[in-house]
Design a protein around this motif. Structure first.
Motif, PDB file in Angstrom:
ATOM      1  N   VAL A  56     151.267  46.612  50.582  1.00 43.86           N
ATOM      2  CA  VAL A  56     150.959  45.535  51.752  1.00 43.86           C
ATOM      3  C   VAL A  56     150.924  44.082  50.677  1.00 43.86           C
ATOM      4  N   GLY A  57     150.979  44.749  49.609  1.00 45.10           N
ATOM      5  CA  GLY A  57     151.558  43.179  48.838  1.00 45.10           C
ATOM      6  C   GLY A  57     151.980  43.851  47.423  1.00 45.10           C
ATOM      7  N   ILE A  58     153.021  42.891  46.629  1.00 46.96           N
ATOM      8  CA  ILE A  58     153.519  42.642  45.621  1.00 46.96           C
ATOM      9  C   ILE A  58     153.836  41.694  44.973  1.00 46.96           C
ATOM     10  N   TRP A  59     152.983  41.465  43.773  1.00 44.79           N
ATOM     11  CA  TRP A  59     152.860  40.370  42.913  1.00 44.79           C
ATOM     12  C   TRP A  59     153.252  40.448  42.041  1.00 44.79           C
ATOM     13  N   HIS A  60     154.788  39.639  40.880  1.00 45.02           N
ATOM     14  CA  HIS A  60     154.835  39.881  40.128  1.00 45.02           C
ATOM     15  C   HIS A  60     154.178  38.155  39.295  1.00 45.02           C
ATOM     16  N   PHE A  61     153.366  38.257  38.397  1.00 45.19           N
ATOM     17  CA  PHE A  61     152.715  37.190  37.620  1.00 45.19           C
ATOM     18  C   PHE A  61     153.276  36.371  36.684  1.00 45.19           C
ATOM     19  N   GLU A  97     155.912  35.285  38.173  1.00 44.70           N
ATOM     20  CA  GLU A  97     156.749  34.739  38.727  1.00 44.70           C
ATOM     21  C   GLU A  97     155.953  33.226  39.816  1.00 44.70           C
ATOM     22  N   CYS A  98     155.864  32.103  38.730  1.00 47.16           N
ATOM     23  CA  CYS A  98     155.362  31.483  39.580  1.00 47.16           C
ATOM     24  C   CYS A  98     155.560  30.042  40.063  1.00 47.16           C
ATOM     25  N   THR A  99     155.469  29.410  41.543  1.00 45.57           N
ATOM     26  CA  THR A  99     155.862  28.732  41.696  1.00 45.57           C
ATOM     27  C   THR A  99     155.636  27.520  42.612  1.00 45.57           C
ATOM     28  N   ASP A 100     155.273  25.951  41.815  1.00 46.19           N
ATOM     29  CA  ASP A 100     153.751  25.407  42.399  1.00 46.19           C
ATOM     30  C   ASP A 100     152.604  26.382  42.405  1.00 46.19           C
ATOM     31  N   GLY A 101     151.807  26.357  41.255  1.00 45.04           N
ATOM     32  CA  GLY A 101     150.269  27.247  41.538  1.00 45.04           C
ATOM     33  C   GLY A 101     150.340  28.395  42.578  1.00 45.04           C
ATOM     34  N   ARG A 102     150.992  29.352  42.869  1.00 46.40           N
ATOM     35  CA  ARG A 102     151.768  30.027  43.841  1.00 46.40           C
ATOM     36  C   ARG A 102     152.208  31.734  43.442  1.00 46.40           C
ATOM     37  N   PHE A 103     151.794  32.531  43.319  1.00 45.71           N
ATOM     38  CA  PHE A 103     152.300  33.919  43.188  1.00 45.71           C
ATOM     39  C   PHE A 103     152.986  34.393  44.812  1.00 45.71           C
ATOM     40  N   PRO A 104     154.594  34.477  44.966  1.00 51.95           N
ATOM     41  CA  PRO A 104     154.951  34.618  45.981  1.00 51.95           C
ATOM     42  C   PRO A 104     154.447  36.412  46.326  1.00 51.95           C
ATOM     43  N   ASP A 105     154.759  36.972  47.798  1.00 53.91           N
ATOM     44  CA  ASP A 105     154.177  38.656  47.907  1.00 53.91           C
ATOM     45  C   ASP A 105     155.746  38.644  48.376  1.00 53.91           C
ATOM     46  N   ASN A 122     154.297  38.022  53.396  1.00 48.11           N
ATOM     47  CA  ASN A 122     153.538  36.914  53.179  1.00 48.11           C
ATOM     48  C   ASN A 122     152.563  36.450  52.721  1.00 48.11           C
ATOM     49  N   PHE A 123     152.037  36.890  51.634  1.00 49.64           N
ATOM     50  CA  PHE A 123     150.112  37.821  50.639  1.00 49.64           C
ATOM     51  C   PHE A 123     150.535  36.453  49.446  1.00 49.64           C
ATOM     52  N   ASP A 124     151.188  35.278  49.752  1.00 47.64           N
ATOM     53  CA  ASP A 124     151.007  34.687  48.717  1.00 47.64           C
ATOM     54  C   ASP A 124     150.193  34.653  48.001  1.00 47.64           C
ATOM     55  N   ALA A 125     149.898  34.769  46.629  1.00 45.90           N
ATOM     56  CA  ALA A 125     148.519  34.947  45.848  1.00 45.90           C
ATOM     57  C   ALA A 125     148.660  33.566  45.131  1.00 45.90           C
TER      58      ALA A 125
END
Length: 360
Positions: free
Chosen positions: A337-342, A344-352, A357-360
């Motif tokens: 459902v979601g894949i996050w590489h921690f 990779e952070c852009t403007d305080g968000r971890f892209p999915d 589109n389940f950005d963290a």
């Protein structure tokens, strides 16, 4: 008072002071100033606190109310709790109705009280009580649609036909119909740093409905107001409270139309409200514009305008249905459902990275 006039007065309420108009039928209250002269000065309102069974036909216009900081801060509230009966009916014949259980008549003179069909067959009708003898009551006129065994009936004070027109409220609490409020109109009023305008169907030592009240063309210029120990948002509110054993609507047919809400004010339609209309309003500079809770039914929202509003319309029922529809897309699927590489952070968000589109 019957057929009275209170006009062109300057009234100052002192410490723990308030104003109180009880049991009126036919009153013009216009072009007055009511000012709090102490930090413990409160507001007041129209009510049945004197033991009356009704308060009605009040024209409250072009008054200015300000500096009400004490107690509940109510600039205007309708008031008086209690009921004579809540339950079913067993028989109806023209103007005579037999109640299913024994009422609690007590010592109050209930002549002129409201008899309301809250739910079931004939819901939304009210009549006035003329005579009563244990479980048999006589009404002022016959029901258009007679109640039956499915009908839920309440007998309580009648408060209605209040016209609140072109008043100004500043540094006060709410203007509210607290409990029974039938066919009231709040139009062309202006508020600043006040608690807003509300129609509240409540359990108030009895089931008291708010039916067919309209809020038309009012303006709230500054929508933050302070009460008791914190600041909160002002606005316009339709509420039907919920209290067992009754679970049906207590607010019916409310209209919120062509109002202007600025600077942190919002519109709320909450809980046991049915058949409400929210349309043609202009809302600006606030986080949430219109909130409709999931317990309402038959509420129409449309043609409203928003400026600088993060969440223009929050519809709990619509949001729930959308969430369930989205959930079905993923149930039983084999892909993540979601894949996050921690790292990779852009403007305080971890892209999915899954594309969902389940950005963290």
């Amino acid at each position: 008072v019957s057929n009275g006039r209170v006009e062109n007065n300057r009234l100052f309420t002192g410490r723990r002071g308030w104003y109180c108009v009880s049991g009126s039928n036919g009153l013009i209250f216009a072009d007055n100033e009511i000012t709090g002269a102490d930090l413990q000065s409160s507001g007041g309102g129209f009510n049945c606190l004197n033991g009356a069974a009704s308060s009605e036909n009040v024209y409250f216009a072009r008054n200015r109310l300000e500096l009400m900081h004490g107690w509940d801060r109510e600039a205007m509230t309708s008031d008086a709790g209690g009921q004579a009966y809540f339950g079913s009916v067993t028989q109806t014949n023209e103007t005579a109705t037999v109640l299913g259980d024994a009422p609690a008549w007590g010592q109050r003179n209930w002549a002129g009280a409201g008899v309301f069909i809250l739910d079931g067959r004939g819901a939304g009708q009210h009549r006035r009580l003329q005579h009563w003898d244990e479980q048999r009551i006589v009404l002022d006129r016959a029901w258009t649609i007679a109640p039956d065994e499915t009908s839920v009936v309440s007998i309580t004070m009648f408060q209605g036909h209040y016209l609140l027109i072109a008043n100004t409220f500043a540094d006060t609490g709410s203007v509210q119909f607290y409990g029974t409020s039938i066919e009231n109109i709040v139009a062309g009023n202006t508020g600043e740093r006040m608690g807003g305008f509300s129609a509240l169907g409540l359990w108030y030592h009895g089931y008291q409905p708010s039916w067919y009240c309209q809020f038309l063309g009012n303006t709230i210029r500054e929508g933050i107001y302070y009460h008791w120990h914190s600041a909160s948002n002002s606005g316009i509110r339709l509420l039907g409270a919920h209290r067992p054993p009754y679970s049906g609507p207590l607010n019916r047919g409310g209209v919120v139309r062509n109002n202007c809400l600025e600077n942190n004010a919002k519109i709320q339609v909450r809980d046991t409200v049915c058949d409400g209309v929210v349309e043609g309003n202009r809302i600006s500079h606030t986080e949430t514009g219109i909130f409709v809770s999931g317990k309402t039914r038959g509420v129409v929202v449309g043609e409203n305008e928003f400026e600088d509003v993060a969440y223009p319309t929050v519809d709990e029922v619509g949001q729930r249905d959308a969430d369930l529809a989205r959930l079905k897309q993923f149930l039983g699927g084999k892909d993540p459902v979601g894949i996050w590489h921690f790292d990779e952070c852009t403007d305080g968000r971890f892209p999915d990275s899954s594309g969902n589109n389940f950005d963290a």
